[in-house]
Write a protein that holds these residues in place. Structure first.
Motif, PDB file in Angstrom:
ATOM      1  N   UNK A  88       4.090   4.650   1.892  1.00  0.00           N
ATOM      2  CA  UNK A  88       4.657   3.151   1.216  1.00  0.00           C
ATOM      3  C   UNK A  88       3.668   2.773   2.773  1.00  0.00           C
ATOM      4  N   UNK A  89       4.600   2.723   3.655  1.00  0.00           N
ATOM      5  CA  UNK A  89       4.609   1.310   4.688  1.00  0.00           C
ATOM      6  C   UNK A  89       4.059   1.654   5.417  1.00  0.00           C
ATOM      7  N   UNK A  90       3.247   3.250   5.497  1.00  0.00           N
ATOM      8  CA  UNK A  90       1.984   3.055   6.925  1.00  0.00           C
ATOM      9  C   UNK A  90       1.074   2.967   5.805  1.00  0.00           C
ATOM     10  N   UNK A  91       0.764   3.228   4.849  1.00  0.00           N
ATOM     11  CA  UNK A  91      -0.314   2.510   4.036  1.00  0.00           C
ATOM     12  C   UNK A  91      -0.084   1.096   4.006  1.00  0.00           C
ATOM     13  N   UNK A  92       0.562   0.643   3.804  1.00  0.00           N
ATOM     14  CA  UNK A  92       0.463  -1.447   4.102  1.00  0.00           C
ATOM     15  C   UNK A  92       0.168  -1.413   5.211  1.00  0.00           C
ATOM     16  N   UNK A  93       1.059  -0.807   6.404  1.00  0.00           N
ATOM     17  CA  UNK A  93       0.233  -0.963   8.283  1.00  0.00           C
ATOM     18  C   UNK A  93      -1.125  -1.076   8.454  1.00  0.00           C
ATOM     19  N   UNK A  94      -1.797   0.056   7.278  1.00  0.00           N
ATOM     20  CA  UNK A  94      -3.207   0.215   7.740  1.00  0.00           C
ATOM     21  C   UNK A  94      -4.028  -0.975   6.978  1.00  0.00           C
ATOM     22  N   UNK A  95      -3.497  -0.586   5.908  1.00  0.00           N
ATOM     23  CA  UNK A  95      -4.882  -1.111   4.719  1.00  0.00           C
ATOM     24  C   UNK A  95      -3.849  -2.404   4.132  1.00  0.00           C
ATOM     25  N   UNK A  96      -2.950  -2.853   4.750  1.00  0.00           N
ATOM     26  CA  UNK A  96      -2.147  -3.886   3.626  1.00  0.00           C
ATOM     27  C   UNK A  96      -1.602  -4.093   2.183  1.00  0.00           C
ATOM     28  N   UNK A  97      -1.708  -2.521   1.731  1.00  0.00           N
ATOM     29  CA  UNK A  97      -1.203  -2.847   0.433  1.00  0.00           C
ATOM     30  C   UNK A  97      -0.802  -4.188  -0.417  1.00  0.00           C
ATOM     31  N   UNK A  98      -1.575  -4.394  -1.849  1.00  0.00           N
ATOM     32  CA  UNK A  98      -0.169  -5.592  -2.902  1.00  0.00           C
ATOM     33  C   UNK A  98       1.018  -5.014  -3.512  1.00  0.00           C
ATOM     34  N   UNK A  99       1.945  -6.094  -3.010  1.00  0.00           N
ATOM     35  CA  UNK A  99       3.429  -6.929  -3.348  1.00  0.00           C
ATOM     36  C   UNK A  99       3.479  -5.227  -4.308  1.00  0.00           C
ATOM     37  N   UNK A 100       2.560  -5.071  -5.717  1.00  0.00           N
ATOM     38  CA  UNK A 100       2.822  -4.504  -7.070  1.00  0.00           C
ATOM     39  C   UNK A 100       2.620  -3.180  -6.861  1.00  0.00           C
ATOM     40  N   UNK A 101       1.883  -2.872  -5.795  1.00  0.00           N
ATOM     41  CA  UNK A 101       1.303  -0.935  -4.640  1.00  0.00           C
ATOM     42  C   UNK A 101       3.005  -1.449  -4.183  1.00  0.00           C
ATOM     43  N   UNK A 102       2.811  -2.234  -3.373  1.00  0.00           N
ATOM     44  CA  UNK A 102       4.296  -1.320  -2.603  1.00  0.00           C
ATOM     45  C   UNK A 102       5.628  -1.651  -3.016  1.00  0.00           C
ATOM     46  N   UNK A 103       5.798  -2.254  -4.436  1.00  0.00           N
ATOM     47  CA  UNK A 103       6.942  -2.357  -5.273  1.00  0.00           C
ATOM     48  C   UNK A 103       7.040  -1.115  -5.982  1.00  0.00           C
ATOM     49  N   UNK A 104       5.919  -0.355  -6.238  1.00  0.00           N
ATOM     50  CA  UNK A 104       5.928   1.129  -6.969  1.00  0.00           C
ATOM     51  C   UNK A 104       6.421   1.801  -5.982  1.00  0.00           C
ATOM     52  N   UNK A 105       6.444   1.348  -4.593  1.00  0.00           N
ATOM     53  CA  UNK A 105       6.473   2.895  -3.888  1.00  0.00           C
ATOM     54  C   UNK A 105       7.965   2.585  -3.374  1.00  0.00           C
ATOM     55  N   UNK A 106       8.301   1.701  -3.215  1.00  0.00           N
ATOM     56  CA  UNK A 106      10.216   1.328  -3.565  1.00  0.00           C
ATOM     57  C   UNK A 106      10.668   2.310  -4.637  1.00  0.00           C
ATOM     58  N   UNK A 107       9.960   1.838  -5.862  1.00  0.00           N
ATOM     59  CA  UNK A 107      10.651   1.933  -7.460  1.00  0.00           C
ATOM     60  C   UNK A 107      11.254   3.486  -7.933  1.00  0.00           C
ATOM     61  N   UNK A 108       9.913   3.961  -7.157  1.00  0.00           N
ATOM     62  CA  UNK A 108       9.107   5.075  -7.000  1.00  0.00           C
ATOM     63  C   UNK A 108      10.426   6.340  -5.410  1.00  0.00           C
ATOM     64  N   UNK A 109      10.308   5.750  -4.656  1.00  0.00           N
ATOM     65  CA  UNK A 109      11.802   6.299  -3.819  1.00  0.00           C
ATOM     66  C   UNK A 109      13.033   5.896  -4.239  1.00  0.00           C
ATOM     67  N   UNK A 110      13.180   4.716  -5.002  1.00  0.00           N
ATOM     68  CA  UNK A 110      14.609   4.536  -5.398  1.00  0.00           C
ATOM     69  C   UNK A 110      15.012   4.900  -6.764  1.00  0.00           C
TER      70      UNK A 110
END
Length: 358
Positions: A88-110
């Motif tokens: 999730x972090x790598x994709x965000x650092x490359x293409x700046x993900x939306x807040x919802x997508x980043x939250x989705x990655x965090x929820x999946x990990x949790x």
């Protein structure tokens, strides 16, 4: 073995970070200057990958999973969850993900950690007797803690070396206290992540040569949140407060950011330049001085957590009350909510005025 593994993680992080820096430029994982940011040139941001890879090497050398027989899936769940966070972090650092997508990655990990790993806050023994059972709320509360702390670390990542340094202080404190309490797995994981982060800090302290990016901030926040759950769960309410105190800097900064946005009628997710480090910079402190001041505050919270862990019930409550007052006074002094939002200082001035005019 633990100290040798920490040394390996530290050296590995130092050796890998320059390679990650080259990779960041090659794949476009860079941070461009704007009005909200402090840096003035394009910077590579993927440094968290170096921390993660060093952590993986340390994990496979140390193989700490045998230290946690009561949670047989916890180690694998942490590895899987960390990998989801890193992607999730790598994709965000490359293409700046939306807040919802980043939250989705965090929820999946949790969810991996909570459901598969079985890491949950189940019950709390109340200080004056009795037990609080969270029941069906145990999963939502645990997920909220993981996501909340993950984002809190991400929010303070605004200056060179700030998030890495504050995270290092939190990690070594959690690891040390876990060792004293006999939680070998937590102590081991905390130690190797600490060593990996310290190696990266060699390049990240001001003036930084590379940023950790969301790859690093999300990973560190995730690991810290999970370790604090493992080290202090199913215990007394007093013990549950310990990780909150250890993480006093990111938690209080996040809390006041939410209050500030509510007061100014802004969306809670709206970015601004009024975080703790921004306020200190506005007061005239240099970049390096600001980071060192926040390190000192983080170390103060860590020391307070250690004292708190040894205190009796009333001593613990008194310490928390004093900490809350100090946090509020400091926040009002530097204008964390706003220059005109200083209720406690106004009360103190009023009491002083009454006293002086008796």
């Amino acid at each position: 073995m633990i100290y040798l593994t920490m040394f390996v993680c530290f050296i590995t992080s130092i050796l890998i970070t320059p390679l990650v820096k080259k990779l960041a430029f090659k794949i476009g994982a860079t941070d461009k200057p704007n009005k909200r940011k402090v840096h003035e040139r394009v910077m590579p941001r993927l440094g968290g990958l170096a921390i993660y890879l060093s952590f993986l090497i340390g994990f496979f050398i140390l193989q700490p999973q045998h230290l946690i027989p009561e949670e047989p899936n916890a180690a694998l769940a942490i590895l899987i969850g960390s990998t989801i966070i890193i992607i999730t972090g790598i994709l965000d650092d490359i293409m700046e993900l939306s807040a919802k997508v980043k939250l989705g990655g965090q929820l999946a990990a949790a969810l991996v950690v909570v459901i598969f790993g079985g890491i949950q806050v189940n019950t709390i023994n109340l200080p004056f007797g009795g037990e609080l059972d969270f029941g069906f709320l145990e999963i939502p509360i645990t997920i909220l803690w993981i996501v909340g702390i993950t984002n809190a670390i991400n929010l303070i990542d605004g200056l060179d070396g700030l998030a890495a340094g504050v995270s290092s202080i939190a990690l070594i404190t959690i690891s040390g206290m876990a060792m004293m309490m006999g939680y070998g797995f937590v102590a081991a994981i905390g130690a190797i992540v600490f060593a990996s982060t310290l190696g990266f800090l060699f390049y990240n302290f001001h003036p930084a040569k590379i940023f950790m990016g969301d790859t690093g901030a999300l990973f560190l926040g995730f690991i810290i949140s999970v370790l604090s759950l493992l080290g202090f769960k199913n215990v007394t309410m007093i013990s549950l407060i310990i990780p909150v105190i250890i993480l006093g800097v990111p938690i209080s900064d996040t809390f006041f950011a939410i209050i500030r946005r509510i007061v100014h009628k802004q969306p809670i997710s709206a970015p601004d330049k009024s975080h703790l480090h921004h306020c200190l910079l506005k007061l005239g402190y240099t970049h390096r001085q600001t980071v060192i001041i926040i390190y000192a505050i983080a170390a103060f919270f860590a020391l307070a957590a250690v004292i708190f862990s040894q205190a009796k019930i009333w001593g613990a409550f008194t310490l928390v009350a004093v900490l809350l007052i100090l946090i509020e006074v400091f926040a009002e002094k530097i204008g964390l909510v706003g220059k005109n939002n200083t209720p406690l200082l106004k009360i103190m001035r009023g009491l002083k005025y009454v006293k002086d005019n008796r």
